[in-house]
Write an enzyme that holds these catalytic residues in place. Structure first.
Site, PDB file in Angstrom:
ATOM      1  N   GLY A   1      54.995  29.776  40.432  1.00  0.00           N
ATOM      2  CA  GLY A   1      53.886  30.536  39.419  1.00  0.00           C
ATOM      3  C   GLY A   1      54.878  31.660  38.896  1.00  0.00           C
ATOM      4  O   GLY A   1      54.245  32.888  38.702  1.00  0.00           O
TER       5      GLY A   1
ATOM      6  N   GLY B   1      53.796  33.554  35.739  1.00  0.00           N
ATOM      7  CA  GLY B   1      52.423  34.270  35.558  1.00  0.00           C
ATOM      8  C   GLY B   1      52.435  35.584  35.538  1.00  0.00           C
ATOM      9  O   GLY B   1      53.321  36.266  35.571  1.00  0.00           O
ATOM     10  N   GLN B   2      51.204  36.012  35.550  1.00  0.00           N
ATOM     11  CA  GLN B   2      51.161  37.608  35.468  1.00  0.00           C
ATOM     12  C   GLN B   2      51.649  38.434  36.542  1.00  0.00           C
ATOM     13  O   GLN B   2      52.463  39.278  36.303  1.00  0.00           O
ATOM     14  CB  GLN B   2      49.309  37.772  35.373  1.00  0.00           C
ATOM     15  CG  GLN B   2      49.461  39.348  35.136  1.00  0.00           C
ATOM     16  CD  GLN B   2      48.030  39.681  35.612  1.00  0.00           C
ATOM     17  OE1 GLN B   2      46.973  39.150  36.208  1.00  0.00           O
ATOM     18  NE2 GLN B   2      47.430  41.127  35.110  1.00  0.00           N
TER      19      GLN B   2
ATOM     20  N   ARG C   1      54.111  24.961  33.150  1.00  0.00           N
ATOM     21  CA  ARG C   1      54.042  24.801  31.775  1.00  0.00           C
ATOM     22  C   ARG C   1      54.673  25.822  30.772  1.00  0.00           C
ATOM     23  O   ARG C   1      55.136  25.509  29.907  1.00  0.00           O
ATOM     24  CB  ARG C   1      52.611  24.602  31.482  1.00  0.00           C
ATOM     25  CG  ARG C   1      51.821  23.597  32.488  1.00  0.00           C
ATOM     26  CD  ARG C   1      51.083  22.660  31.102  1.00  0.00           C
ATOM     27  NE  ARG C   1      50.746  21.277  31.632  1.00  0.00           N
ATOM     28  CZ  ARG C   1      49.694  21.094  32.413  1.00  0.00           C
ATOM     29  NH1 ARG C   1      48.788  21.965  32.681  1.00  0.00           N
ATOM     30  NH2 ARG C   1      49.569  19.805  32.911  1.00  0.00           N
TER      31      ARG C   1
ATOM     32  N   ASP D   1      55.792  21.242  39.763  1.00  0.00           N
ATOM     33  CA  ASP D   1      54.447  20.991  39.589  1.00  0.00           C
ATOM     34  C   ASP D   1      54.247  21.246  41.252  1.00  0.00           C
ATOM     35  O   ASP D   1      54.459  20.435  41.788  1.00  0.00           O
ATOM     36  CB  ASP D   1      53.955  19.875  39.194  1.00  0.00           C
ATOM     37  CG  ASP D   1      52.377  19.691  39.138  1.00  0.00           C
ATOM     38  OD1 ASP D   1      51.802  20.309  39.745  1.00  0.00           O
ATOM     39  OD2 ASP D   1      52.062  18.630  38.617  1.00  0.00           O
TER      40      ASP D   1
ATOM     41  N   TYR E   1      37.246  28.633  41.597  1.00  0.00           N
ATOM     42  CA  TYR E   1      38.492  29.471  41.914  1.00  0.00           C
ATOM     43  C   TYR E   1      38.233  30.263  43.244  1.00  0.00           C
ATOM     44  O   TYR E   1      39.107  30.157  44.419  1.00  0.00           O
ATOM     45  CB  TYR E   1      38.631  30.604  40.661  1.00  0.00           C
ATOM     46  CG  TYR E   1      39.756  31.565  41.123  1.00  0.00           C
ATOM     47  CD1 TYR E   1      41.194  31.575  41.076  1.00  0.00           C
ATOM     48  CD2 TYR E   1      39.539  33.038  41.428  1.00  0.00           C
ATOM     49  CE1 TYR E   1      42.035  32.111  41.337  1.00  0.00           C
ATOM     50  CE2 TYR E   1      40.322  33.981  41.542  1.00  0.00           C
ATOM     51  CZ  TYR E   1      41.765  33.654  41.493  1.00  0.00           C
ATOM     52  OH  TYR E   1      42.776  34.517  41.978  1.00  0.00           O
TER      53      TYR E   1
ATOM     54  N   LYS F   1      39.915  29.852  47.016  1.00  0.00           N
ATOM     55  CA  LYS F   1      40.712  30.894  47.470  1.00  0.00           C
ATOM     56  C   LYS F   1      40.065  31.000  49.145  1.00  0.00           C
ATOM     57  O   LYS F   1      40.837  31.283  49.958  1.00  0.00           O
ATOM     58  CB  LYS F   1      40.549  32.208  46.903  1.00  0.00           C
ATOM     59  CG  LYS F   1      41.223  32.384  45.676  1.00  0.00           C
ATOM     60  CD  LYS F   1      42.747  32.204  45.843  1.00  0.00           C
ATOM     61  CE  LYS F   1      43.799  32.585  44.583  1.00  0.00           C
ATOM     62  NZ  LYS F   1      44.965  32.284  44.774  1.00  0.00           N
TER      63      LYS F   1
ATOM     64  N   ILE G   1      44.020  42.784  38.531  1.00  0.00           N
ATOM     65  CA  ILE G   1      45.214  43.184  38.443  1.00  0.00           C
ATOM     66  C   ILE G   1      45.621  43.574  36.794  1.00  0.00           C
ATOM     67  O   ILE G   1      45.303  42.687  35.888  1.00  0.00           O
ATOM     68  CB  ILE G   1      46.679  42.228  38.765  1.00  0.00           C
ATOM     69  CG1 ILE G   1      46.133  41.921  40.398  1.00  0.00           C
ATOM     70  CG2 ILE G   1      47.833  42.938  38.841  1.00  0.00           C
ATOM     71  CD1 ILE G   1      46.226  43.084  41.339  1.00  0.00           C
TER      72      ILE G   1
HETATM   73  N1  SER Z   1      41.456  38.529  38.525  1.00  0.00           N
HETATM   74  C1  SER Z   1      40.950  37.241  39.140  1.00  0.00           C
HETATM   75  C2  SER Z   1      40.244  36.608  38.162  1.00  0.00           C
HETATM   76  O1  SER Z   1      39.672  37.424  37.321  1.00  0.00           O
HETATM   77  C3  SER Z   1      40.504  37.740  40.380  1.00  0.00           C
HETATM   78  O2  SER Z   1      41.257  37.175  41.612  1.00  0.00           O
HETATM   79  O3  SER Z   1      39.999  35.726  37.953  1.00  0.00           O
END
Ligand code: SER
Length: 318
Positions: free
Chosen positions: A7, A10-11, A35, A52, A142, A146, A172
């Site tokens: 990842g 990613g952010q 991707r 992947d 999600y 987790k 974040i």
């Molecule tokens: N920042 C994430 C979200 O909004 C939370 O883990 O999905």
């Protein structure tokens, strides 16, 4: 020490990869992306590979080739996107984690970092100062992935002695890479609109309060936990961490101190319900005690720094 980051585009990954390269040597940190193509900053500063994480054979090959001692496994689908495609969230978030843990234990990987989230909490969890050990009641796919992931990491640590560590990140906020479809994204989007001189329509109510953290603290938490003395750790991949809590209108007001004409309208959508199910503030005393966690940025320092960075970046792009 060789490190693999999944990842990496990613952010969090895009900034963590650069920080790890700075700390441990550019050649030692492999950026794995799927991707999203690699930006020049990542492409030009060290090795990279397409991967992947849900494909076990592909992951095995990457680990065989690069022989990482440590994996930072960040590849994931966030909460709002996960509600649009729950099957993809399950595949990437849980099949991906299972593959990483399996390949890590078989491939001689010493340590794994994996981020959990405040999304493991839900309507049955205390909302204020949410304790370290409390009821998990995730309502999003999600959050389900987790929460299950936290138990899976515990299992691999206990059963196979794998050194898995992680934190429950709050929202974040960062200036380099946009988050990929989370519920806390409004807090990032607000800054972009303000700096571009545009009004912003916020997708949660003005009084929506959530725990948040600025990117430098997010990177610090990951690296500090991974370097912590294992003898002091009382938890695995589920350390509560936080830096600040504010409502959407408090953030708008703080931004307005710097951009007085900034206008925000509020039009809640399906993400309001997700935000309402999460804690308003977090008790992170276990992280403070076990590995000396302490954030550096509060709301006013973050807003100042974020606006300055975004201004520089967006001006450079023109
Ligand atoms: N920042 C994430 C979200 O909004 C939370 O883990 O999905």
């Amino acid at each position: 020490m060789k490190i693999l980051v999944t990842g990496a585009t990613g952010q969090i990954g895009s900034e963590l990869t650069l920080e790890l390269r700075r700390l441990y040597g550019e050649e030692n940190v492999v950026a794995a992306f799927h991707r999203t193509p690699l930006p020049p900053s990542l492409k030009d500063s060290g090795p990279s590979v397409r991967l992947d994480v849900a494909d076990r054979a592909e992951l095995e090959k990457v680990v065989r080739n690069y022989k990482p001692d440590v994996i930072y496994h960040l590849a994931a689908i966030l909460s709002a996107k996960g509600e649009e495609n729950p099957a993809a969230a399950w595949r990437v978030n849980l099949d991906g984690l299972y593959n990483v843990l399996e390949v890590a234990r078989a491939g001689g990987v010493r340590q794994v970092f994996w981020p959990s989230s405040i999304a493991v909490f839900g309507p049955k969890t205390p909302k204020e100062d949410t304790p370290q050990d409390t009821v998990l009641s995730p309502t999003t796919m999600y959050g389900v992935t987790k929460a299950a992931g936290e138990y899976l990491c515990d299992y691999y640590a206990r059963r196979y002695g794998l050194d898995v560590r992680g934190v429950r990140y709050p929202g974040i906020i960062s200036s380099e890479t946009l988050p990929g479809g989370g519920t806390t994204d409004y807090a990032v989007e607000m800054f972009y609109a303000a700096v571009k001189g545009e009004p912003y329509t916020c997708f949660v109510r003005p009084d929506t309060t959530l725990p948040m953290m600025y990117m430098p603290d997010c990177l610090k938490a990951a690296i500090q936990l991974m370097e912590a003395d294992p003898a002091r750790l009382t938890h695995r991949a589920d350390y509560n961490v936080t830096a600040m809590s504010f409502s959407a209108e408090e953030l708008a007001a703080e931004i307005k101190k710097h951009v007085p004409n900034f206008q925000v309208a509020y039009r809640p959508d399906f993400r309001q319900e997700i935000a309402d199910s999460w804690p308003r503030s977090i008790d992170d005393s276990a992280a403070r005690e076990d590995w000396d966690w302490e954030p550096s940025y509060d709301l006013s320092r973050m807003v100042e720094d974020m606006l300055a960075r975004l201004k520089r970046r967006l001006q450079g792009e023109r």
